[in-house]
Design an enzyme around this catalytic site. Structure first.
Site, PDB file in Angstrom:
ATOM      1  N   SER B 322       1.082  -1.342   0.270  1.00 42.31           N
ATOM      2  CA  SER B 322       0.086  -0.045   0.056  1.00 42.31           C
ATOM      3  C   SER B 322       0.595   1.497  -0.065  1.00 42.31           C
ATOM      4  CB  SER B 322      -1.087   0.157   1.166  1.00 42.31           C
ATOM      5  OG  SER B 322      -1.344  -1.334   1.096  1.00 42.31           O
ATOM      6  N   HIS B 365     -15.061   0.751   2.040  1.00 42.43           N
ATOM      7  CA  HIS B 365     -15.299   2.074   2.934  1.00 42.43           C
ATOM      8  C   HIS B 365     -16.671   2.479   2.575  1.00 42.43           C
ATOM      9  CE1 HIS B 365     -11.278   0.171   2.944  1.00 42.43           C
ATOM     10  NE2 HIS B 365     -10.638   0.926   3.827  1.00 42.43           N
ATOM     11  N   CYS B 378      -7.564   2.777   1.062  1.00 45.43           N
ATOM     12  CA  CYS B 378      -8.777   1.569   0.095  1.00 45.43           C
ATOM     13  C   CYS B 378      -8.213   1.098  -0.597  1.00 45.43           C
ATOM     14  CB  CYS B 378      -9.847   2.627   0.244  1.00 45.43           C
ATOM     15  SG  CYS B 378     -11.104   1.520  -1.019  1.00 45.43           S
TER      16      CYS B 378
END
Lengths: 370, 613
Positions: B322, B365, B378
């Site tokens: 991420s 989300h 996300c």
């Protein structure tokens, strides 16, 4: 062919000097070699081999004294081309010994063409200069041919690489040229070019060659390498004092502190064992030999003979001087043998061959009149 | 020809010859004078030196340059070590002497230098090394039996000593004996067989500075080779001292935090690229390499599954996970694929063709803009940004962020990572790019590979307004007398492909990630300091679509199946003074494993600064 007059004029002094120096060489080698039987690349006692070389050399010397040296004038170009051919051959099929390719091997005989080329170049130069000599001296325009003749073998020998011999070739050519006189302007030009050339050449020298020159300039820079040789040679020479340590009693040599003690540093062995007196005698013998060569030149009644004799004498002079200066740490270690004393067949034969030609010129000084 | 004979008569030649004669006599006179000087004037000195040939020349090894941290704390010095050598010629019978020595020391003779037979001639006067770095006890034994051990000499030589052992070992590096290939390469003109040179790390990178100039001593020895008089000494010249950018306090903290874990923590000053700490765990002790290590201990180091010899900061290549969303966000905003107001709905999954790509958050989300998506990491948001961008447009921005290329840090063996493109895949694998692969790449999985130092360089650039600096490990080099030899200046390598506005959005997102309870980096918040950061959880095992491994606790998973944990951060957000990148191999979740390490490092560094102020 042999004229009675020739025998009458045989140069016994020159002949005798040569054999005396050769004999001193064998004695010194005997001492150097008894200390060290395992000199790399030499089978059997070195001094014994040198005896053979001296004998063969004497034969060559007499042979070269027999026929008239004027043949050399006629054959100058073929002799030169053959020796250059051999130099080229050595680059391709030569035997490599410790990093440089100098030896040509034919059957049981191995020899260094770079030794031969010294003589062939002198003959070539003598022919050219004797035909064109004048009191005004040579100009640059007249010198380009001899320059090329000298530079070809120089380049080939540098390529082997053999710095010492290549420099000797240049020195011989330079000496002969200056002897026949060169215009002041041309001399300055050539000197300038030489200086620039040597600066450029520095960048092309091999590591060990640079190191030797640097070691000479600063022997303590690389004490265990090249500088070590110089220091040990100085100790050997210096410790001889006035009378020397005596035959076979040299300790530097005996403990093999001296590198190359049978070739490059043979004089150090001699100076250690025979002291200042012995060394001075040997130096005097060389002075006598060189002066005698010069007198042969002057007594010759024709320019070719004169210039040829000067060239051959300068060859002996430069080799002797550089080797001696090296042994007493006045010059860098460049690997030049001491004529007639250092071990080595090629050097011995070529030196004695040169002296043979000198005898030749000397004997015939009355045959050719103006 | 006759014409020429008349132009020059023999008198002319006589004149020329007279000139030559003078030169010849002068030359030989010089030789005679020189001989007189050597043999008569200086002769007695040389005679004395030649007796027993007692003059030796020995090299004095130059002390290697020291290493300090940025504040002048000494890290690496030289200590004296005792080496035992033998001078074969003086030993008379070297083999017997070596056996005698072995017997006295209670060791097997074979462990001493075995190649004595090759040493002959003049070389036999040079000492041959038998054993390096012996203890004072051994020295005492040898001194006591001096007369039984002719030719044995003990020399003192400076030996490298790393004061803090394993600390910063990957950055400092280690020494090793110069190999014959290295000697032949011509890169080490001043070195000889047996010399130690830098083999890794700063020791290797700055070898030419560390190496001084060999000194030389002319000495006299007696019959059994002991020194009786020093005739002449040319002192060795020490190597240059190097001041690192490293802050040893922060380094200690980083290593303490990594204790027991496999991974790396590295910190940089974002304003100039100075590396403040570079810890890689597990580490090795560089002292072992100079003390002489056994074959077994080398094998242990080399074959250890946690790779202690590897500097994971620059050699380790990991999926960025991420943390890569920073790159995807920059690309999306700059290419106009999204704006700061673009909202995308995350239901917890995204269908692409007949495949389902899941968000890490099962329940989804909800509606997300780019700031929320980065802060809460996300996946679905960035799947769609990636899909709109395409892999090749994304790659252009990744490369502008310094990925896929070495950062150029002055350390050996830096890996370059991998930024995949469609062309790369076609050439490398012979099959065309699949659209679904872009989605994986957009969230830093799939083919993406980065090194921790690349991510550090990226986060530093985000912190400082977009400039990528070359990571620097040294500040300055001084000669041993303290004069400045070289001062390292910051070296900008390029700019991120992000506008001022884009950078503001990214910064805001990274602050939210740490400072909002919904952010994934909440664990790294520090009271009173605005920390900005990004987590990453790199999958080691590909997540099967319906794999419920994710639901299990991290602890229950087998170690090698656990995810790698990332955390990259900088602080304070407004005026950044430190950036960190932390990677814990198989650490599980980025926030839980790596976050606290980053937080504590920032705290330590900013805390130190506060004391300084």
């Amino acid at each position: 062919m042999i004229d009675r007059r020739l025998l009458e004029h045989f140069d016994w002094v020159l002949f005798g000097l040569t054999l005396v120096l050769g004999g001193i060489g064998i004695l010194t080698l005997y001492s150097a070699a008894t200390a060290n039987v395992d000199i790399v690349g030499v089978k059997g006692p070195v001094y014994l081999k040198q005896c053979y070389w001296l004998a063969i050399g004497t034969g060559v010397m007499i042979l070269l004294a027999l026929f008239s040296y004027r043949w050399l004038n006629r054959l100058a170009l073929p002799i030169y081309l053959v020796s250059i051919g051999l130099l080229v051959a050595v680059l391709f099929v030569g035997k490599e010994v410790s990093g440089s390719q100098r030896w040509l091997i034919v059957g049981p005989v191995s020899f260094q063409p770079s030794e031969l080329v010294k003589i062939s170049l002198v003959i070539m130069l003598a022919r050219y200069f004797s035909e064109n000599v004048s009191e005004e001296g040579f100009s640059l325009m007249e010198l380009w041919k001899p320059l090329i003749w000298a530079l070809i073998p120089f380049a080939l020998i540098v390529k082997q690489p053999d710095l010492g011999t290549s420099l000797i070739v240049l020195l011989i050519a330079g000496t002969v040229t200056i002897f026949v006189k060169i215009e002041r302007r041309s001399l300055l030009c050539l000197t300038g070019a030489g200086i620039v050339g040597s600066v450029v050449a520095w960048f092309f020298l091999k590591g060990y060659q640079k190191q030797r020159i640097l070691a000479f300039l600063d022997p303590h820079g690389d004490p265990l390498g090249a500088g070590y040789h110089i220091i040990q040679s100085k100790i050997a020479v210096g410790s001889g004092l006035l009378f020397g340590k005596g035959f076979l009693k040299g300790t530097q040599n005996a403990l093999s502190f001296l590198p190359e003690q049978h070739t490059d540093f043979i004089f150090s062995v001699l100076a250690e064992e025979w002291g200042f007196l012995g060394a001075a005698v040997v130096i005097s013998l060389y002075v006598l030999l060189v002066i005698w060569g010069l007198s042969v030149a002057v007594r010759s009644k024709e320019p070719f003979g004169t210039i040829l004799a000067v060239g051959l004498t300068s060859m002996i002079f430069w080799q002797a001087f550089i080797n001696l200066a090296m042994a007493v740490a006045l010059l860098p270690v460049v690997g030049v043998p001491l004529p007639l004393i250092s071990y080595g067949g090629s050097s011995m034969l070529v030196t004695m061959g040169a002296i043979g030609i000198l005898l030749n010129i000397s004997m015939r000084r009355f045959l050719f009149k103006e | 020809m006759d014409r020429y004979l008349h132009t020059v008569d023999s008198d002319w030649y006589r004149q020329r010859a007279a000139g030559a004669l003078i030169c010849i006599l002068a030359a030989f006179l010089i030789l005679l004078v020189r001989l007189y000087y050597l043999q008569i004037v200086e002769g007695h000195e040389f005679r004395r030196q030649s007796q027993n040939n007692c003059v030796r020349l020995q090299g004095i090894p130059p002390p290697r340059g020291l290493i300090f941290d940025r504040n002048g704390v000494l890290l690496v010095e030289n200590r004296p070590s005792f080496n035992v050598s033998i001078v074969p010629r003086e030993a008379k019978n070297p083999n017997r002497v070596v056996h005698k020595l072995a017997e006295l020391l209670h060791i097997a003779p074979e462990t001493l230098f075995p190649r004595l037979a090759e040493v002959r001639g003049a070389r036999s006067f040079r000492p041959v090394l038998l054993r390096r770095d012996v203890s004072r006890d051994v020295v005492a034994i040898i001194e006591a039996h001096k007369l039984d051990l002719p030719g044995i000499v003990i020399t003192v030589e400076p030996t490298r000593h790393y004061l803090e052992g394993k600390r910063a070992s990957h950055l400092l590096g280690y020494l090793g004996e110069i190999s014959s290939e290295e000697l032949k390469s011509g890169c080490f003109p001043d070195n000889r067989i047996g010399d130690f040179i830098g083999k890794f790390g700063v020791e290797k990178a700055y070898e030419p500075y560390f190496h001084g100039k060999q000194g030389e001593q002319q000495i006299e020895v007696n019959a059994i080779g002991q020194l009786t008089r020093v005739l002449k000494t040319d002192e060795a010249i020490s190597g240059k001292n190097i001041y690192l950018t490293l802050d040893i306090g922060l380094q200690r903290k980083a290593e303490a935090l990594l204790a027991g874990m496999v991974g790396t923590a590295v910190a940089m000053d974002p304003s100039n690229g100075h590396i403040l700490a570079m810890a890689s765990s597990p580490a090795f002790d560089p002292n072992v390499f100079v003390e002489g290590m056994t074959h077994e201990s080398w094998n242990d180091l080399a074959s250890n599954e946690f790779r202690p010899m590897e500097n994971k900061t620059i050699q380790g290549q990991y999926p960025p996970a991420s943390t890569y969303k920073i790159v995807t966000a920059i690309a999306g905003l700059e290419e106009g694929v999204i704006t700061e107001h673009t909202r995308i709905f995350c239901p917890g999954y995204y269908r692409y063709g007949d495949r389902t790509f899941r968000c890490w958050k099962r329940g989804g989300h909800g509606f997300m803009n780019v700031t929320d998506a980065l802060a809460q990491s996300c996946d679905v948001f960035f799947y769609q940004v990636g899909e709109k961008l395409g892999v090749d447009r994304l790659a252009i921005h990744a490369k502008a962020c310094g990925l896929g290329l070495p950062t150029g840090v002055d350390l050996d063996k830096e890996a370059k990572g991998l930024v995949p493109t469609s062309g790369w895949k076609l050439i490398r694998m012979g099959v065309p790019w699949q659209g679904g692969e872009t989605l994986s790449v957009a969230i830093g999985q799939g083919f993406d590979l980065v090194t921790p130092i690349q991510m550090l360089s990226l986060i530093s650039a985000v912190a400082n307004g977009g400039i990528r600096y070359k990571p620097l490990v040294i500040r300055r080099i001084e000669s041993s007398d303290g004069s400045l030899v070289k001062k390292q200046v910051p070296m900008p390598l390029g700019r991120l492909s992000a506008s001022e506005k884009t950078l503001q959005i990214i910064k805001k997102s990274l602050m939210d990630a740490v400072n909002k309870p919904t952010g994934t980096g909440w664990i790294a918040r520090i009271a009173g300091v605005d920390v900005a950061g990004k987590t990453g959880t790199a999958q080691v095992v590909t997540m099967a679509e319906d794999d419920d491994d994710k639901e299990k606790s991290v602890e229950s998973m087998r170690l090698r199946h656990r995810d790698h944990a990332w955390f990259i951060a900088f602080a304070p957000a407004e005026e950044p003074r430190v950036a960190v990148a932390v990677l814990i191999e198989h650490g599980g979740h980025g926030s839980r494993a790596a976050g606290p390490v980053a937080r504590e490092m920032i705290k330590t560094y900013l805390g130190d600064l506060r004391i300084d102020d």
